[in-house]
Design an enzyme around this catalytic site. Sequence first.
Site, PDB file in Angstrom:
ATOM      1  N   ALA A 269      -0.361  -6.897 -13.269  1.00 18.99           N
ATOM      2  CA  ALA A 269      -0.893  -5.802 -12.460  1.00 18.99           C
ATOM      3  C   ALA A 269       0.248  -4.898 -12.018  1.00 18.99           C
ATOM      4  O   ALA A 269       1.407  -5.259 -12.160  1.00 18.99           O
ATOM      5  CB  ALA A 269      -1.613  -6.352 -11.232  1.00 18.99           C
ATOM      6  N   HIS A 304       0.321  -9.808  -4.044  1.00 17.53           N
ATOM      7  CA  HIS A 304       1.623  -9.310  -4.506  1.00 17.53           C
ATOM      8  C   HIS A 304       1.628  -7.785  -4.625  1.00 17.53           C
ATOM      9  O   HIS A 304       2.505  -7.122  -4.073  1.00 17.53           O
ATOM     10  CB  HIS A 304       1.948  -9.955  -5.858  1.00 17.53           C
ATOM     11  N   GLU A 305       0.655  -7.244  -5.317  1.00 22.77           N
ATOM     12  CA  GLU A 305       0.652  -5.789  -5.518  1.00 22.77           C
ATOM     13  C   GLU A 305       0.422  -5.066  -4.200  1.00 22.77           C
ATOM     14  O   GLU A 305       1.020  -4.027  -3.938  1.00 22.77           O
ATOM     15  CB  GLU A 305      -0.388  -5.374  -6.565  1.00 22.77           C
ATOM     16  N   HIS A 308       3.627  -4.927  -2.200  1.00 22.87           N
ATOM     17  CA  HIS A 308       4.591  -3.932  -2.684  1.00 22.87           C
ATOM     18  C   HIS A 308       4.480  -2.622  -1.909  1.00 22.87           C
ATOM     19  O   HIS A 308       5.424  -1.827  -1.914  1.00 22.87           O
ATOM     20  CB  HIS A 308       4.347  -3.624  -4.168  1.00 22.87           C
ATOM     21  N   GLU A 327      10.979  -7.003  -6.478  1.00 26.59           N
ATOM     22  CA  GLU A 327      10.190  -8.078  -7.092  1.00 26.59           C
ATOM     23  C   GLU A 327      10.476  -9.455  -6.471  1.00 26.59           C
ATOM     24  O   GLU A 327       9.549 -10.190  -6.138  1.00 26.59           O
ATOM     25  CB  GLU A 327      10.396  -8.106  -8.611  1.00 26.59           C
TER      26      GLU A 327
END
Length: 881
Positions: A269, A304-305, A308, A327
């Site tokens: 993704a 996770h996305e 960010h 990351e």
Amino acid sequence: MRTDTGQVFHLEDYKPTDFLIPETHLDFCLRPERTVVRSTLQIKRRNGVAADAPLILDGDELKLVDIRIDGTVLGDNAYVATPDRLEIRGLPENGTFTLEITTEVNPTTNRQLTGLYRSSDVYCTQCEAEGFRRITYFLDRPDMLSVYTVRIEAERSEAPLLLSNGNPKDKGTLTNGRHFAVWHDPHPKPAYLFALVAGDLGVITDTFTTASGRHIDLGIYVEHGKEPRALYAMDALKRSMKWDEDVFGREYDLDVFNVVAVSDFNMGAMENKGLNVFNDKYVLADPDTATDTDYAGIEAVIAHEYFHNWTGNRITCRDWFQLCLKEGLTVYRDHEFSADMRSRAVKRIAEVKGLKAHQFPEDAGPLAHPVRPRQFREINNFYTSTVYEKGSEVVRMIRTILGPDLFRKGMDLYFERHDGDAATIEDFIKVFEDASGEDLSQFALWYDQAGTPNLAITYDYDQATKTFEIEIEQSLKPTPGQTSKKPMHIPVQFALLGAKGRELKPRSAKGGLVKGDVIHLRKRKERFSFSGISERPVPSLLRGFSAPVTLTSELTRSDLAFLARNDGDEVTRWQALTQLLNAKLTSNSKRVRGGKPATIENSSIKLLGEIAFNATLDEAFRALCLSIPSESDIARELGANIDPDAILGSRDALISAVAEAHAEKFAQAYNELEQKGSFKPDAAGAGRRALRNVLLDYLSVAESSSKRAAAQFKNADNMTDRAAALGVLVQRFGDSEATNHALQAFEARFGNDPLVMDKWFVVQAMQPGNGALDKVRELMTHKLFSLDNPNRTRALIGAFSSGNQTGFNRADGRGYKFFAETILTIDKKNPQLAARLLTAMRSWRSFEPVRREHARESLATIAMETGLSADVRDIVERTLA
Ligand code: BES
Ligand code: ZN
């Protein structure tokens, strides 16, 4: 396709650009084969830059249609445009101007899946790392922050949905069945975070109210008809948003947050600002089609996305050498999120297993590189387990060294000091130094030195003085480009265990630095001496896996068994058990090869039985303990001269011995663990299923019968149990009628569901032994197989090459030969995918000489090919070096 230029990029060559682009206006006129992109850039020359400095923009396979400065078309000799570069000279004297560039691209024929492409007729983009330059000429680098306004125009019937980053500003109807939408993103961002999606998709919507009371509209867009399968992802999204407020004090910063699922995607993704684009594998789930692992994956990737948005988007990277800045840190954050949502210990063990399975071999082989590399030929090849997983471990070590409060103080300072910046690892380390007053310069070596440190540990107990001494010597082998290494700062969390696992508290510690339960190893060799220890303790070292290192310790088998029974830290407890089993598995792998029968120790069998039936332990933990180290785990422990057939024999011998010893009680437990009623994808339910499914494998071996697995397959009311049963059938009962029957039934039922059919391809690609290659070749001709789709390609070719030890690494080398041919075919369509798959061969030098030579030959065949992509050229040459 970008072929190799031989150019190497170096960290030390970093230089800011001569020009800034404060504003970017993009106008897309979407057509399947001829999309026109008009880009209007407000450009400013930086102070101090010479007035005659040319403006040089990046491109990749671009076709320039029109170019103007301040409204005037440029004459032919004012610029030089090639598909991968645009250079403009004689710019306006004052250095401030508007540049208008029109390019034309073909989204339909773009099979690399970077830039603007189509996936099942949906227009979508993928710009990280250097895909934006496939859309328009730009300063395509992460330190070039710009405010974007995007206008999209398309056929309404083809693309009723028009999305881009930021907030929606305008929309309307045009003539000829066309319509448009305008989006504005107020947050300056690098081009790699740009996204556009246009197509005909279904949606589920929800809202989230932030801590400060702002209402955010959430949307998840999926293929029509699949909306109910996005509900779990939506739930995970809301939990992620709440968690980031609670744990890191981070609120969302736009009015909308959209997620789009597409079926052709190179990665998992992508965190584009306000418009995440996902591989549909990480969005879609329901009990009938997704396993517990899939649910956990969705939860982790959604988080996770989303995370960010602060670690990556608000604070981005100065250059791609700093990739771990976003990351590694974001993986650390998603790990912590999952640990809070599920069982922390079980999650941590899964992370350790993953790190050892993927990152340790990377560190030990020809592709080893530092967490922050200092050079690269192709950045796409540095989205690695080292940058991600080891990068996350480095952040975790900072927390272990500073403690939770100073860690949080440092993170707060990071957000406060660097919001809106394109930052570096030095900036990141500095906030923790400033927040804590500690000197982290030696610790910073973790970002620079490749390889997995080994700690050689010896102990000494003196009954007379009640003193226990631990001596630790750290070592780090040479890696490509780094011959001599410096000692690092390694936090070793520990406890000294007395009878029954009681923790013995030392009166004082002397020698090297010890703070609380952490030994701070900083010299090459250091002694730590603990007084007031009334009995000879068993040390529990590296609790919680406090550092990504290997240990060589003089613990006896009985010490290890003691830890496996009594250690209060589940990670070291699991580690001790694994070490006991590995010792047997590796020595038996050598024996089987020498023609001698395997020996199995009764004590290990007894221990596994105790853990299996210990109802005080979490079921998921018991399942992890009962899962015998995999063939590749054993290969990694052996390190050299690997014979996968011998390893398979050794592993199966242990499984049989355990299965036979406990068959009756396993059968009883298998029955008791059955869950009736509706499926819940939570940690508890997943743990029960995991345990029951490990038992299914043992029982099928003990009973030498496929009956139980066939029955479970037939009666399963969820995909976890169905897929596990199918796995046992294929692994244990190869080409039997029961297996073929199950495979056919699965295909008949799920043939129309690509994500489910991926599982069908995976399970067959993993069938052990020499039959696998022909099976894979046959499946490549299946009507549902296509090398155009990354998920399908990974399911068959990826699972075979990286998951099937015996089938791929055949002694006759035919597995490698097939693989080399296939990689060359894939490289012509999708270089990123080809390069990633090829890393399956990175450990080729650890095999026994016959396989090693076959592997070298196949790699050489690839290297000899002319017209290789930059991606594959880079991997194959480093692998052979
Ligand atoms: N930024 C990456 C996606 C990416 C990587 C795009 C490389 C282009 C090139 C994204 O945030 C990411 O890291 N995704 C991971 C999943 C994550 C849970 C570790 C992925 O795609 O594997
Ligand atoms: Zn990421």
